[in-house]
Design a protein around this motif. Structure first.
Motif, mmCIF file in Angstrom:
data_model
loop_
_atom_site.group_PDB
_atom_site.id
_atom_site.type_symbol
_atom_site.label_atom_id
_atom_site.label_comp_id
_atom_site.label_asym_id
_atom_site.label_seq_id
_atom_site.Cartn_x
_atom_site.Cartn_y
_atom_site.Cartn_z
ATOM 1 N N ASP A 1 0.821 -1.285 0.171
ATOM 2 C CA ASP A 1 0.145 0.169 0.223
ATOM 3 C C ASP A 1 1.023 1.306 0.056
ATOM 4 O O ASP A 1 0.498 2.229 -0.694
ATOM 5 N N ARG B 1 1.298 4.070 -3.088
ATOM 6 C CA ARG B 1 1.364 5.719 -2.918
ATOM 7 C C ARG B 1 2.509 6.283 -3.367
ATOM 8 O O ARG B 1 2.215 7.457 -4.046
ATOM 9 N N ARG C 1 -4.539 -4.458 -5.838
ATOM 10 C CA ARG C 1 -4.341 -3.528 -4.592
ATOM 11 C C ARG C 1 -3.480 -2.246 -5.453
ATOM 12 O O ARG C 1 -3.174 -1.240 -4.469
ATOM 13 N N SER D 1 -8.924 -1.775 -9.306
ATOM 14 C CA SER D 1 -8.446 -1.304 -7.945
ATOM 15 C C SER D 1 -9.508 -1.618 -6.676
ATOM 16 O O SER D 1 -10.654 -1.400 -7.017
#
Length: 167
Positions: free
Chosen positions: A101, A105, A124, A166
């Motif tokens: 994650d 980002r 993801r 996603s």
């Protein structure tokens, strides 16, 4: 279209060609259907590998003296997603599952083609994720991740991929 299907069909079984070598070859094939922004003026085409995995050696062996997009390839093994400067392709090994994650980002709005081979990685936020189906290597593609990256994707690549949204 027929040639594209043959390229991505995985016509060779995993027993005939090593799985990691085949995935490594596909990375160059993917690059044929991706356009990076004109602002990429680096001398090298950089493939970064995040973490340690069986594919690392296959990538290093295959691309030691090759070119992609007319530039010599440089393989860069990194342990931190903040070390992605000048990277064109990022392969994320499964040992970074817990950090995915954060990785997504960091790369979300950068022109970096992100690839993995761990269940759920495309869902993801990675753009491409390899999976095995009927003893053949296939791939899924996250269109949303590609749009946010600024990369241009040739529709022919999407026609042979399993499209993922996603989560």
């Amino acid at each position: 279209m027929l040639v594209l299907c043959m390229i991505f069909s995985g016509s060779a079984s995993l027993a005939q060609i090593g799985e990691n070598r085949l995935k490594s070859v596909w990375m160059e094939k993917f690059s044929r259907f991706i356009e990076w922004p004109d602002t990429d003026t680096s001398e090298y085409f950089v493939i970064a590998i995040l973490g340690n995995g069986e594919i690392n050696h296959a990538l290093e062996d295959l691309y030691s003296e090759r070119t992609i997009k007319g530039r010599p390839v440089r393989i860069k093994v990194i342990e931190n997603a903040h070390d992605l400067n000048g990277c064109n392709i990022l392969f994320v090994n499964s040992d970074h599952d817990g950090k995915l994650d954060e990785i997504v980002r960091i790369v979300r709005s950068k022109p970096i083609l992100t690839i993995g081979d761990t269940d759920g990685f495309a869902k993801r936020g990675l753009m491409i994720n390899f999976f095995i189906e009927k003893n053949k290597i296939r791939f899924e593609f996250n269109v949303s991740a590609a749009k946010s990256s600024g990369l241009s994707v040739d529709f022919r690549l999407l026609e042979v991929a399993k499209i993922i949204k996603s989560s």
